[in-house]
Design a protein around this motif. Structure first.
Motif, PDB file in Angstrom:
ATOM      1  N   ASP A 231       5.864   9.339   8.439  1.00  0.00           N
ATOM      2  CA  ASP A 231       7.041  10.212   8.456  1.00  0.00           C
ATOM      3  C   ASP A 231       6.889  11.289   7.394  1.00  0.00           C
ATOM      4  O   ASP A 231       6.789  10.994   6.205  1.00  0.00           O
ATOM      5  CB  ASP A 231       8.307   9.414   8.177  1.00  0.00           C
ATOM      6  N   VAL A 232       6.864  12.553   7.836  1.00  0.00           N
ATOM      7  CA  VAL A 232       6.780  13.671   6.910  1.00  0.00           C
ATOM      8  C   VAL A 232       8.164  14.310   6.827  1.00  0.00           C
ATOM      9  O   VAL A 232       8.667  14.866   7.802  1.00  0.00           O
ATOM     10  CB  VAL A 232       5.744  14.710   7.379  1.00  0.00           C
ATOM     11  N   VAL A 233       8.770  14.193   5.657  1.00  0.00           N
ATOM     12  CA  VAL A 233      10.108  14.738   5.419  1.00  0.00           C
ATOM     13  C   VAL A 233       9.967  15.832   4.377  1.00  0.00           C
ATOM     14  O   VAL A 233       9.571  15.577   3.238  1.00  0.00           O
ATOM     15  CB  VAL A 233      11.073  13.637   4.919  1.00  0.00           C
ATOM     16  N   ARG A 234      10.276  17.071   4.750  1.00  0.00           N
ATOM     17  CA  ARG A 234      10.075  18.201   3.845  1.00  0.00           C
ATOM     18  C   ARG A 234      10.997  19.349   4.233  1.00  0.00           C
ATOM     19  O   ARG A 234      11.706  19.296   5.242  1.00  0.00           O
ATOM     20  CB  ARG A 234       8.611  18.651   3.887  1.00  0.00           C
ATOM     21  N   GLY A 235      10.983  20.421   3.433  1.00  0.00           N
ATOM     22  CA  GLY A 235      11.895  21.533   3.632  1.00  0.00           C
ATOM     23  C   GLY A 235      11.580  22.391   4.846  1.00  0.00           C
ATOM     24  O   GLY A 235      10.451  22.421   5.338  1.00  0.00           O
ATOM     25  N   GLN A 236      12.598  23.103   5.294  1.00  0.00           N
ATOM     26  CA  GLN A 236      12.442  23.966   6.460  1.00  0.00           C
ATOM     27  C   GLN A 236      11.455  25.097   6.228  1.00  0.00           C
ATOM     28  O   GLN A 236      10.962  25.692   7.195  1.00  0.00           O
ATOM     29  CB  GLN A 236      13.798  24.559   6.865  1.00  0.00           C
TER      30      GLN A 236
END
Length: 307
Positions: A231-236
Motif C-alpha cells: 500500500d502506497v499512501v502519499r500526497g496528491q
C-alpha cells in the motif's frame, strides 16, 4: 476459527511505508503522510516501514536524517528496523538500469537545460505549442532517440555530461494497453477507483544522471518491490507520477501496490508546503509547545481523518 486465522494472515501481509528525503526538516504535510501510513498499518495489523531516500548526495544531510527520526518518534510512531537507506543499495539500482538498457529502452541525452530551453523558446516564438508534463515543465526533445550508438558511446567516453532517459514510445510498446492502478484515495481532479495510467504525459523521463545514479521514479518502484510494500499512501502531488511508476513496474515485472493519494496541507500562502518554510516544520510546532495530539488536531482542522 479458520476464517479468523486467514483474515489475520492477510492483514499482516499488508505493508505500508513512509519514505522521506533527508534534504530538509519535515513539515506538516510529511507528518500527515507518516501518521496516515502508521495508523492504516496499525488498523489492519500490517507493517509500517521507514525508508530514507538519500539517493541525491548533493542535498542529503545526516543532520536532516537524524531530525526525521526525532520528529517521527515525537509523533509517537513506531517503525521496523533496520531502516532502508537508498545510498546503501546503489548496485541494486544499477543492475535494474542495465537491464533496461539491455532491453533497448534507454538512450543518453546530452542536451543541457539551457539548450532545451532555447529550443522551446524558439518553437514558441513562431507560435508553436511545446508539450509539457503534468508539473508544467517542457518535455525533453526527441531528436536524440535515434543517435548513432557508437557516436553516443564516443561522446560518453570523452566525458560529455549526459542523463539516461527512457524512450517513452518504445516503453509504451511493451506495456499493456490496460495499464493502470487501484486508487483508494483521489487525484487532484477527484480521480479514484481504477485509474488509467498515462505515462506518455511525462515524455522521456530521466532514470539516471551524473549527480544522482538513479532517479526517484526508478528507485521508488524498486524499493517498494524489494520491501514488499502493498500500500502506497502519499500526497496528491505524486498522483500523476504514478503513471511512470506503473510503467516501470510493468517493464521490470514488479508487483503493483494499491495506491492512496491524500490531499495536501496548504501553506500560509495557500500553496504546497515546502521544507524551506521552517514555520510549518514539525520541530517548530514541537518547540512552540504543541503536543503530538495537538498536531493531529491541527491536521484534522484541515479536514484530514485519522484511523
Amino acid at each position: 476459527m479458520a476464517e479468523d486465522l486467514m483474515h489475520n494472515a492477510l492483514s499482516k501481509s499488508r505493508v505500508f511505508r513512509f519514505a522521506p528525503s533527508p534534504n530538509g526538516l519535515l513539515h506538516l504535510g510529511h507528518a500527515l503522510s507518516a501518521i496516515l501510513n502508521h495508523d492504516l498499518a496499525a488498523a489492519c495489523g500490517g507493517r509500517f516501514l521507514l525508508r530514507i531516500e538519500d539517493i541525491d548526495p548533493a542535498r542529503s544531510r545526516p543532520e536532516f536524517e537524524a531530525a526525521i527520526y526525532r520528529d517521527l518518534a515525537w509523533l509517537g510512531l513506531n517503525w521496523e528496523k533496520p531502516v532502508r537507506r537508498q545510498s546503501e543499495h546503489l548496485g541494486f539500482y544499477a543492475a535494474a538500469l542495465e537491464r533496461l538498457k539491455a532491453m533497448g529502452l534507454l538512450y543518453p541525452g546530452f542536451l543541457s537545460r539551457g539548450e532545451v530551453k532555447a529550443q522551446v523558446q524558439a518553437h514558441e516564438a513562431i507560435g508553436g505549442v511545446w508539450p509539457r508534463d503534468p508539473d508544467g515543465a517542457p518535455l525533453y526533445p526527441k531528436q536524440e532517440r535515434g543517435l548513432d550508438r557508437d557516436e553516443a558511446l564516443a561522446w560518453i567516453s570523452e566525458g560529455r555530461q549526459h542523463a539516461w532517459r527512457l524512450d517513452m514510445d518504445k516503453a509504451l510498446a511493451l506495456a499493456p494497453a490496460s495499464l493502470g492502478w487501484s486508487e483508494a484515495g483521489a487525484g487532484p481532479e477527484g480521480e479514484t477507483g481504477v485509474v488509467s495510467a498515462r505515462p506518455e504525459r511525462w515524455g522521456d523521463v530521466i532514470l539516471s544522471r551524473p549527480d544522482a545514479p538513479v532517479s526517484y521514479h526508478l528507485a521508488v518502484v524498486l524499493d517498494d518491490a524489494e520491501q514488499g510494500v502493498t500500500d502506497v499512501v502519499r500526497g496528491q502531488d505524486l498522483f500523476h507520477a504514478t503513471s511512470v511508476h506503473r510503467l516501470l513496474q510493468s517493464l521490470l515485472g514488479l508487483p503493483a501496490p494499491a495506491y492512496r493519494h491524500h490531499g495536501l496541507v496548504p501553506g500560509p500562502d495557500g500553496r504546497k508546503l515546502s521544507k524551506s518554510n521552517q514555520d510549518t516544520g514539525i520541530a517548530a510546532y514541537r518547540e512552540k509547545g504543541l503536543s503530538p495530539t495537538g498536531l493531529r488536531a491541527l491536521l484534522a482542522g484541515y479536514g484530514f481523518v485519522f484511523h
